[in-house]
Write a protein that holds these residues in place. Structure first.
Motif, PDB file in Angstrom:
ATOM      1  N   ALA A 116       0.872  -1.454   0.116  1.00 21.66           N
ATOM      2  CA  ALA A 116      -0.119   0.063  -0.055  1.00 21.66           C
ATOM      3  C   ALA A 116       0.688   1.356  -0.065  1.00 21.66           C
ATOM      4  O   ALA A 116       0.454   2.204  -0.674  1.00 21.66           O
ATOM      5  CB  ALA A 116      -0.935  -0.054   1.290  1.00 21.66           C
ATOM      6  N   LEU A 117       1.855   1.279   0.783  1.00 23.12           N
ATOM      7  CA  LEU A 117       2.812   2.371   0.665  1.00 23.12           C
ATOM      8  C   LEU A 117       3.361   2.717  -0.797  1.00 23.12           C
ATOM      9  O   LEU A 117       3.514   3.813  -0.842  1.00 23.12           O
ATOM     10  CB  LEU A 117       4.195   1.932   1.498  1.00 23.12           C
ATOM     11  CG  LEU A 117       3.975   2.196   3.208  1.00 23.12           C
ATOM     12  CD1 LEU A 117       5.111   1.677   3.908  1.00 23.12           C
ATOM     13  CD2 LEU A 117       3.148   3.475   3.746  1.00 23.12           C
ATOM     14  N   ALA A 118       3.704   1.556  -1.556  1.00 25.92           N
ATOM     15  CA  ALA A 118       4.081   1.827  -3.019  1.00 25.92           C
ATOM     16  C   ALA A 118       3.006   2.576  -3.731  1.00 25.92           C
ATOM     17  O   ALA A 118       3.253   3.621  -4.403  1.00 25.92           O
ATOM     18  CB  ALA A 118       4.528   0.597  -3.469  1.00 25.92           C
ATOM     19  N   ALA A 119       1.711   1.966  -3.350  1.00 28.84           N
ATOM     20  CA  ALA A 119       0.614   2.762  -4.146  1.00 28.84           C
ATOM     21  C   ALA A 119       0.250   4.069  -3.729  1.00 28.84           C
ATOM     22  O   ALA A 119       0.070   4.897  -4.406  1.00 28.84           O
ATOM     23  CB  ALA A 119      -0.689   1.726  -4.010  1.00 28.84           C
ATOM     24  N   ILE A 120       0.537   4.364  -2.564  1.00 28.90           N
ATOM     25  CA  ILE A 120       0.340   5.627  -1.997  1.00 28.90           C
ATOM     26  C   ILE A 120       1.105   6.560  -2.395  1.00 28.90           C
ATOM     27  O   ILE A 120       1.034   7.636  -2.824  1.00 28.90           O
ATOM     28  CB  ILE A 120       0.234   5.616  -0.299  1.00 28.90           C
ATOM     29  CG1 ILE A 120      -0.865   4.956   0.272  1.00 28.90           C
ATOM     30  CG2 ILE A 120       0.514   7.232   0.223  1.00 28.90           C
ATOM     31  CD1 ILE A 120      -0.950   4.722   1.636  1.00 28.90           C
ATOM     32  N   ALA A 121       2.482   6.284  -2.517  1.00 33.42           N
ATOM     33  CA  ALA A 121       3.636   7.116  -2.880  1.00 33.42           C
ATOM     34  C   ALA A 121       3.443   7.265  -4.517  1.00 33.42           C
ATOM     35  O   ALA A 121       3.737   8.789  -4.832  1.00 33.42           O
ATOM     36  CB  ALA A 121       4.729   6.259  -2.990  1.00 33.42           C
ATOM     37  N   ILE A 122       2.902   6.530  -5.402  1.00 34.35           N
ATOM     38  CA  ILE A 122       2.690   6.836  -6.664  1.00 34.35           C
ATOM     39  C   ILE A 122       1.356   7.695  -6.821  1.00 34.35           C
ATOM     40  O   ILE A 122       1.223   8.722  -7.729  1.00 34.35           O
ATOM     41  CB  ILE A 122       2.544   5.279  -7.353  1.00 34.35           C
ATOM     42  CG1 ILE A 122       3.793   4.836  -7.726  1.00 34.35           C
ATOM     43  CG2 ILE A 122       1.972   5.834  -9.062  1.00 34.35           C
ATOM     44  CD1 ILE A 122       3.478   3.278  -8.078  1.00 34.35           C
ATOM     45  N   ALA A 123       0.337   7.257  -6.144  1.00 35.94           N
ATOM     46  CA  ALA A 123      -0.847   8.037  -6.285  1.00 35.94           C
ATOM     47  C   ALA A 123      -0.536   9.478  -5.925  1.00 35.94           C
ATOM     48  O   ALA A 123      -1.030  10.616  -6.588  1.00 35.94           O
ATOM     49  CB  ALA A 123      -1.892   7.606  -5.416  1.00 35.94           C
ATOM     50  N   LEU A 124       0.197   9.811  -4.821  1.00 31.36           N
ATOM     51  CA  LEU A 124       0.646  11.063  -4.234  1.00 31.36           C
ATOM     52  C   LEU A 124       1.413  11.855  -5.539  1.00 31.36           C
ATOM     53  O   LEU A 124       1.125  13.099  -5.631  1.00 31.36           O
ATOM     54  CB  LEU A 124       1.345  11.256  -2.818  1.00 31.36           C
ATOM     55  CG  LEU A 124       0.808  10.918  -1.777  1.00 31.36           C
ATOM     56  CD1 LEU A 124       1.439  10.502  -0.465  1.00 31.36           C
ATOM     57  CD2 LEU A 124      -0.674  11.850  -1.455  1.00 31.36           C
ATOM     58  N   ARG A 125       2.193  11.073  -6.153  1.00 26.63           N
ATOM     59  CA  ARG A 125       3.012  11.837  -7.046  1.00 26.63           C
ATOM     60  C   ARG A 125       2.265  12.122  -8.274  1.00 26.63           C
ATOM     61  O   ARG A 125       2.470  13.168  -9.176  1.00 26.63           O
ATOM     62  CB  ARG A 125       4.112  10.862  -7.576  1.00 26.63           C
ATOM     63  CG  ARG A 125       5.279  11.426  -8.557  1.00 26.63           C
ATOM     64  CD  ARG A 125       6.327  10.677  -8.863  1.00 26.63           C
ATOM     65  NE  ARG A 125       7.257  11.214  -9.648  1.00 26.63           N
ATOM     66  CZ  ARG A 125       7.337  11.392 -10.931  1.00 26.63           C
ATOM     67  NH1 ARG A 125       6.419  11.072 -11.508  1.00 26.63           N
ATOM     68  NH2 ARG A 125       8.430  12.187 -11.339  1.00 26.63           N
ATOM     69  N   LEU A 126       1.168  11.297  -8.678  1.00 27.60           N
ATOM     70  CA  LEU A 126       0.154  11.745  -9.711  1.00 27.60           C
ATOM     71  C   LEU A 126      -1.033  12.702  -9.254  1.00 27.60           C
ATOM     72  O   LEU A 126      -1.909  12.876 -10.194  1.00 27.60           O
ATOM     73  CB  LEU A 126      -0.299  10.393 -10.134  1.00 27.60           C
ATOM     74  CG  LEU A 126       0.689   9.313 -11.047  1.00 27.60           C
ATOM     75  CD1 LEU A 126       0.005   8.192 -11.140  1.00 27.60           C
ATOM     76  CD2 LEU A 126       1.331   9.873 -12.078  1.00 27.60           C
ATOM     77  N   GLY A 127      -0.854  13.247  -7.859  1.00 30.53           N
ATOM     78  CA  GLY A 127      -1.587  14.086  -7.680  1.00 30.53           C
ATOM     79  C   GLY A 127      -3.026  13.978  -6.892  1.00 30.53           C
ATOM     80  O   GLY A 127      -3.988  14.782  -6.790  1.00 30.53           O
ATOM     81  N   LEU A 128      -3.216  12.693  -6.598  1.00 32.53           N
ATOM     82  CA  LEU A 128      -4.195  12.261  -5.940  1.00 32.53           C
ATOM     83  C   LEU A 128      -4.071  12.616  -4.391  1.00 32.53           C
ATOM     84  O   LEU A 128      -2.939  12.888  -3.682  1.00 32.53           O
ATOM     85  CB  LEU A 128      -4.557  10.607  -5.657  1.00 32.53           C
ATOM     86  CG  LEU A 128      -5.223  10.193  -7.044  1.00 32.53           C
ATOM     87  CD1 LEU A 128      -4.497  10.332  -8.240  1.00 32.53           C
ATOM     88  CD2 LEU A 128      -5.638   8.648  -6.848  1.00 32.53           C
ATOM     89  N   ASN A 129      -5.249  12.893  -3.485  1.00 29.02           N
ATOM     90  CA  ASN A 129      -5.119  13.311  -2.138  1.00 29.02           C
ATOM     91  C   ASN A 129      -5.599  11.909  -1.316  1.00 29.02           C
ATOM     92  O   ASN A 129      -6.005  10.894  -1.896  1.00 29.02           O
ATOM     93  CB  ASN A 129      -5.979  14.346  -1.758  1.00 29.02           C
ATOM     94  CG  ASN A 129      -7.465  14.238  -2.329  1.00 29.02           C
ATOM     95  OD1 ASN A 129      -7.991  13.183  -1.938  1.00 29.02           O
ATOM     96  ND2 ASN A 129      -8.309  15.238  -2.428  1.00 29.02           N
ATOM     97  N   SER A 130      -5.476  12.034  -0.170  1.00 32.76           N
ATOM     98  CA  SER A 130      -5.452  10.876   0.872  1.00 32.76           C
ATOM     99  C   SER A 130      -7.137  10.402   0.709  1.00 32.76           C
ATOM    100  O   SER A 130      -7.232   9.352   0.911  1.00 32.76           O
ATOM    101  CB  SER A 130      -5.221  11.224   2.256  1.00 32.76           C
ATOM    102  OG  SER A 130      -6.053  12.318   2.627  1.00 32.76           O
ATOM    103  N   SER A 131      -7.788  11.298   0.592  1.00 30.48           N
ATOM    104  CA  SER A 131      -9.316  11.005   0.516  1.00 30.48           C
ATOM    105  C   SER A 131      -9.777  10.015  -0.827  1.00 30.48           C
ATOM    106  O   SER A 131     -10.375   9.247  -0.591  1.00 30.48           O
ATOM    107  CB  SER A 131     -10.190  12.147   0.551  1.00 30.48           C
ATOM    108  OG  SER A 131     -10.242  12.873   1.688  1.00 30.48           O
TER     109      SER A 131
END
Length: 455
Positions: free
Chosen positions: A287-302
């Motif tokens: 999940a940390l890997a997925a979060i890292a990529i999602a944040l880099r692509l502009g998604l927020n925590s919600s």
């Protein structure tokens, strides 16, 4: 999916010999299997245990527009649109490489000894909250599967999440150069494929081939707790953006305040809370890997949390099944390595709310010269206070049993070679509210005992 005139396909695949009358025919998609051919497909006759050239006429009769034909194969069929190539697999890969260049998308390439599929599915669920996503379907992560995945991407897709597997050195580099990823991910380094690769150091080097095809300005996301990855990166002295994840506080992303619930895990990253509907620290790492990529692509925590709530994993990944007889089966038998076995057992031991716990474990395959010792280590680490009964199935897993017997009551550790006898014994032992974990390499097919346990 790819949609081009045959004369363009001939050029993209470095083929030749297409008859003039067929040049303007248009193909829609690519298939290597005449049994699942769709109208409009290009058929690619791969040579494996069976020779795909024997099925070209069948594919055409089922609606394929045209086919590749390898030049060294005799007797090409008459009056069929054929593109002649030196090697069908290489032509498929060339075609995918050229099609990738046409696609205006971001590609995320994922490899690793374990966790590839789980991370892929996490990313797909999370990124779909904001983007049009194409992902690797099933287990199409090979030298054949990855090109087919690329060729199946629609032009309106925004992101492709592509899983990459290997059996030997050089294969990840080949797949990386085909996919040309914007973001490359290594989930972890384990000991899978030791029999063909040789050592964990060599496995790390092989997995790091994924950065060889990384786009200029691309990003490499990796498990920073793995010393071999850090050492290899330092030795290469490559100037790329990196994001590390893991449990050590030196990583860019770490999970804190972790709480295990009945069906999932809660944790925080940089003071933002996340809920993952999966158990186990290994899944939190994914999940940390997925979060890292999602944040880099502009998604927020919600948006990331919304994606996690929609997560559905393929079968046999810690899949819970409720038997009509009142107990629970956890089928984690898609594959097994020492790392994934340890992660599954640790997670199993932490489960609460059940009666007795029964571990059914089969052989771990492809571990090389130290395969017996790897099985013995599993047996030494089993705790009779956390898992009540051990059932092994297979020659190698008998070494798990021999070590477990040093700590367990003799009647609590049983060895089997016959799955029917194993299933019948298990049914006699199991009681309502108990829980069973099934874990073994795919080749053992330990999950075949499940039907016997369900009635």
């Amino acid at each position: 999916m790819i949609n081009h005139e045959l004369k363009v396909i001939e050029r993209m695949s470095a083929g030749s010999g297409l008859s003039l009358g067929f040049e303007d025919l248009i193909i829609l998609g690519v298939s290597i299997d005449s049994r699942t051919i769709k109208p409009g497909n290009l058929f690619v006759p791969i040579i494996r245990d069976l020779d795909g050239h024997d099925y070209v006429s069948d594919a055409i009769s089922k609606g394929a527009i045209a086919s590749f034909w390898q030049k060294d194969r005799p007797n090409p069929p008459d009056h069929v649109p054929l593109i002649y190539v030196d090697d069908c697999l290489e032509a498929l890969q060339k075609l995918a490489t050229e099609y990738r260049r046409e696609l205006q998308i971001k590609v995320i390439g994922i490899t690793g000894s374990n966790g590839k599929t789980t991370t892929k599915e996490m990313l797909n669920s999370v990124l779909q909250t904001k983007f049009r996503v194409h992902k690797t379907e099933g287990n199409l992560n090979s030298q054949i599967g990855v090109p087919l995945t690329i060729l199946g991407i629609d032009k309106d897709a925004e992101i492709a999440v592509i899983e990459m597997g290997m059996t030997e050195r050089g294969q990840i580099e080949q797949l990386s150069r085909i996919t040309h990823p914007d973001i490359a991910v290594i989930t972890m380094i384990g000991v899978s494929h030791l029999s063909s690769i040789g050592s964990r150091e060599q496995i790390a080097a092989a997995k790091l081939e994924i950065i060889n095809g990384l786009k200029n300005g691309g990003c490499f996301v990796f498990q920073g707790d793995e010393p071999l990855l850090n050492k290899e990166l330092n030795n290469r002295n490559i100037s790329i953006e990196t994001i590390s994840f893991g449990q050590g506080d030196f990583n860019d992303l770490i999970a804190e305040n972790t709480i295990s619930c009945s069906d999932g895990s809660q944790f925080s990253v940089a003071n933002q809370m996340y809920y993952l509907p999966l158990l186990g620290m290994h899944n939190i790492n994914n999940a940390l890997a997925a979060i890292a990529i999602a944040l880099r692509l502009g998604l927020n925590s919600s948006e990331i949390n919304e994606g996690f709530t929609q997560l559905k994993l393929p079968n046999m990944r810690f899949e819970k099944m409720n038997s009509p007889l009142g107990f629970t089966i956890i089928n984690d038998a898609w594959n097994a390595s020492p790392d994934s076995v340890n992660a599954a057992i640790t997670t199993f031991q932490e489960l609460t709310g059940y009666g007795e716990k029964h571990l059914v474990i089969g052989d771990m395959l492809e571990l090389g010269d130290d395969e017996i010792e790897f099985h013995r280590v599993v047996g030494r680490n089993l705790d009779p206070n956390k898992i009540n009964y051990i059932y092994t199935c297979g020659d190698l897993s008998s070494h798990i049993a021999s070590e477990a017997k040093r700590r367990y009551p003799l009647e609590a550790v049983m060895t089997f070679k016959d799955q029917i006898i194993l299933a019948n014994t298990l049914k006699q032992k199991i009681k309502k509210n108990d829980v069973i974990l099934l874990k073994a390499s795919r080749g053992m097919q330990i999950d075949l005992i499940i039907p016997s346990l369900m009635n």
